[in-house]
Motif scaffolding. Structure first.
Motif, PDB file in Angstrom:
ATOM      1  N   ILE A   2     126.756 -38.993   4.142  1.00  0.00           N
ATOM      2  CA  ILE A   2     125.813 -39.700   3.279  1.00  0.00           C
ATOM      3  C   ILE A   2     126.238 -39.498   1.823  1.00  0.00           C
ATOM      4  CG2 ILE A   2     123.413 -39.847   2.487  1.00  0.00           C
ATOM      5  CD1 ILE A   2     123.778 -40.904   5.288  1.00  0.00           C
ATOM      6  N   VAL A   3     126.476 -40.590   1.137  1.00  0.00           N
ATOM      7  CA  VAL A   3     126.861 -40.544  -0.279  1.00  0.00           C
ATOM      8  C   VAL A   3     125.614 -40.654  -1.149  1.00  0.00           C
ATOM      9  CG1 VAL A   3     128.131 -41.744  -2.091  1.00  0.00           C
ATOM     10  CG2 VAL A   3     129.160 -41.476   0.163  1.00  0.00           C
ATOM     11  N   CYS A   4     124.770 -41.605  -0.842  1.00  0.00           N
ATOM     12  CA  CYS A   4     123.546 -41.838  -1.607  1.00  0.00           C
ATOM     13  C   CYS A   4     122.346 -41.382  -0.775  1.00  0.00           C
ATOM     14  CB  CYS A   4     123.413 -43.323  -1.949  1.00  0.00           C
ATOM     15  SG  CYS A   4     121.921 -43.726  -2.873  1.00  0.00           S
ATOM     16  N   VAL A   5     121.766 -40.254  -1.161  1.00  0.00           N
ATOM     17  CA  VAL A   5     120.622 -39.704  -0.439  1.00  0.00           C
ATOM     18  C   VAL A   5     119.386 -40.568  -0.671  1.00  0.00           C
ATOM     19  CG1 VAL A   5     119.142 -37.685  -0.192  1.00  0.00           C
ATOM     20  CG2 VAL A   5     121.587 -37.384  -0.566  1.00  0.00           C
ATOM     21  N   CYS A   6     119.214 -41.069  -1.864  1.00  0.00           N
ATOM     22  CA  CYS A   6     118.025 -41.872  -2.188  1.00  0.00           C
ATOM     23  C   CYS A   6     117.925 -43.115  -1.307  1.00  0.00           C
ATOM     24  CB  CYS A   6     118.058 -42.301  -3.653  1.00  0.00           C
ATOM     25  SG  CYS A   6     118.047 -40.933  -4.828  1.00  0.00           S
ATOM     26  N   ALA A  34     123.554 -45.898  -5.837  1.00  0.00           N
ATOM     27  CA  ALA A  34     123.607 -45.536  -7.262  1.00  0.00           C
ATOM     28  C   ALA A  34     122.645 -46.354  -8.115  1.00  0.00           C
ATOM     29  CB  ALA A  34     125.036 -45.658  -7.794  1.00  0.00           C
ATOM     30  N   THR A  35     121.482 -46.685  -7.559  1.00  0.00           N
ATOM     31  CA  THR A  35     120.499 -47.448  -8.336  1.00  0.00           C
ATOM     32  C   THR A  35     119.227 -46.657  -8.622  1.00  0.00           C
ATOM     33  OG1 THR A  35     119.563 -48.435  -6.327  1.00  0.00           O
ATOM     34  CG2 THR A  35     121.281 -49.693  -7.468  1.00  0.00           C
ATOM     35  N   GLN A  36     119.095 -45.464  -8.041  1.00  0.00           N
ATOM     36  CA  GLN A  36     117.886 -44.687  -8.312  1.00  0.00           C
ATOM     37  C   GLN A  36     118.202 -43.520  -9.237  1.00  0.00           C
ATOM     38  OE1 GLN A  36     115.985 -44.352  -4.317  1.00  0.00           O
ATOM     39  NE2 GLN A  36     114.202 -45.000  -5.493  1.00  0.00           N
ATOM     40  N   CYS A  37     118.621 -42.394  -8.693  1.00  0.00           N
ATOM     41  CA  CYS A  37     118.843 -41.224  -9.547  1.00  0.00           C
ATOM     42  C   CYS A  37     120.232 -41.243 -10.203  1.00  0.00           C
ATOM     43  CB  CYS A  37     118.649 -39.933  -8.756  1.00  0.00           C
ATOM     44  SG  CYS A  37     119.986 -39.514  -7.619  1.00  0.00           S
ATOM     45  N   GLY A  38     121.188 -41.931  -9.584  1.00  0.00           N
ATOM     46  CA  GLY A  38     122.525 -42.063 -10.172  1.00  0.00           C
ATOM     47  C   GLY A  38     123.492 -40.931  -9.893  1.00  0.00           C
ATOM     48  N   GLN A  39     123.056 -39.899  -9.166  1.00  0.00           N
ATOM     49  CA  GLN A  39     123.921 -38.745  -8.904  1.00  0.00           C
ATOM     50  C   GLN A  39     125.108 -39.096  -8.004  1.00  0.00           C
ATOM     51  OE1 GLN A  39     123.642 -35.526 -10.214  1.00  0.00           O
ATOM     52  NE2 GLN A  39     122.274 -36.655 -11.573  1.00  0.00           N
ATOM     53  N   GLU A  41     126.865 -41.982  -8.017  1.00  0.00           N
ATOM     54  CA  GLU A  41     127.701 -43.070  -8.523  1.00  0.00           C
ATOM     55  C   GLU A  41     129.183 -42.713  -8.559  1.00  0.00           C
ATOM     56  OE1 GLU A  41     128.042 -46.329 -12.115  1.00  0.00           O
ATOM     57  OE2 GLU A  41     126.403 -44.883 -12.144  1.00  0.00           O
ATOM     58  N   GLY A  42     129.517 -41.526  -9.009  1.00  0.00           N
ATOM     59  CA  GLY A  42     130.924 -41.131  -9.088  1.00  0.00           C
ATOM     60  C   GLY A  42     131.585 -41.112  -7.716  1.00  0.00           C
ATOM     61  N   CYS A  43     130.915 -40.520  -6.754  1.00  0.00           N
ATOM     62  CA  CYS A  43     131.450 -40.449  -5.388  1.00  0.00           C
ATOM     63  C   CYS A  43     131.529 -41.847  -4.776  1.00  0.00           C
ATOM     64  CB  CYS A  43     130.583 -39.533  -4.544  1.00  0.00           C
ATOM     65  SG  CYS A  43     131.185 -39.323  -2.859  1.00  0.00           S
ATOM     66  N   ALA A  44     130.499 -42.646  -4.975  1.00  0.00           N
ATOM     67  CA  ALA A  44     130.479 -44.003  -4.423  1.00  0.00           C
ATOM     68  C   ALA A  44     131.598 -44.850  -5.008  1.00  0.00           C
ATOM     69  CB  ALA A  44     129.126 -44.650  -4.690  1.00  0.00           C
ATOM     70  N   ARG A  45     131.831 -44.727  -6.305  1.00  0.00           N
ATOM     71  CA  ARG A  45     132.920 -45.473  -6.939  1.00  0.00           C
ATOM     72  C   ARG A  45     134.283 -45.001  -6.434  1.00  0.00           C
ATOM     73  NH1 ARG A  45     131.846 -48.933 -11.061  1.00  0.00           N
ATOM     74  NH2 ARG A  45     129.746 -48.869 -11.920  1.00  0.00           N
ATOM     75  N   GLU A  46     134.401 -43.709  -6.183  1.00  0.00           N
ATOM     76  CA  GLU A  46     135.657 -43.168  -5.666  1.00  0.00           C
ATOM     77  C   GLU A  46     135.948 -43.711  -4.266  1.00  0.00           C
ATOM     78  OE1 GLU A  46     137.368 -38.847  -4.386  1.00  0.00           O
ATOM     79  OE2 GLU A  46     136.180 -38.946  -6.235  1.00  0.00           O
ATOM     80  N   VAL A  47     134.940 -43.719  -3.413  1.00  0.00           N
ATOM     81  CA  VAL A  47     135.105 -44.269  -2.058  1.00  0.00           C
ATOM     82  C   VAL A  47     135.482 -45.743  -2.157  1.00  0.00           C
ATOM     83  CG1 VAL A  47     133.896 -44.862   0.086  1.00  0.00           C
ATOM     84  CG2 VAL A  47     133.555 -42.626  -0.956  1.00  0.00           C
TER      85      VAL A  47
END
Length: 80
Positions: A2-6, A34-39, A41-47
């Motif tokens: 899971i990349v985005c927990v939110c 990466a639309t709620q807390c934003g934590q 975003e870096g990992c999601a962009r890397e993937v």
């Protein structure tokens, strides 16, 4: 993973969309990553970056294979 927990978005979901040719902004809109807390975003962009590049490279390789397979029969028939 899971990349985005939110939004409960996995790396596999991001990768699948990236390989389909979607931009990060499109994936963000579609999945909400990466639309709620934003934590994340870096990992999601890397993937996304890894899979988008892999998708382009595999497409390029597939195109080259098709070109080679079309050329091969012509060269063998000329030699015979």
């Amino acid at each position: 993973m899971i990349v985005c927990v939110c939004r409960r978005v996995s790396d596999r979901e991001i990768a699948r969309h990236a390989r389909a040719g979607m931009s990060f902004d499109d994936i963000q809109f579609e999945l909400g990553v990466a639309t709620q807390c934003g934590q994340c975003e870096g990992c999601a962009r890397e993937v996304h970056a890894q899979c988008a590049c892999a998708g382009v490279a595999s497409l390029h390789c597939a195109t080259e294979t098709v070109k080679e397979s079309r050329e091969w029969p012509q060269s063998s028939s000329v030699a015979a």
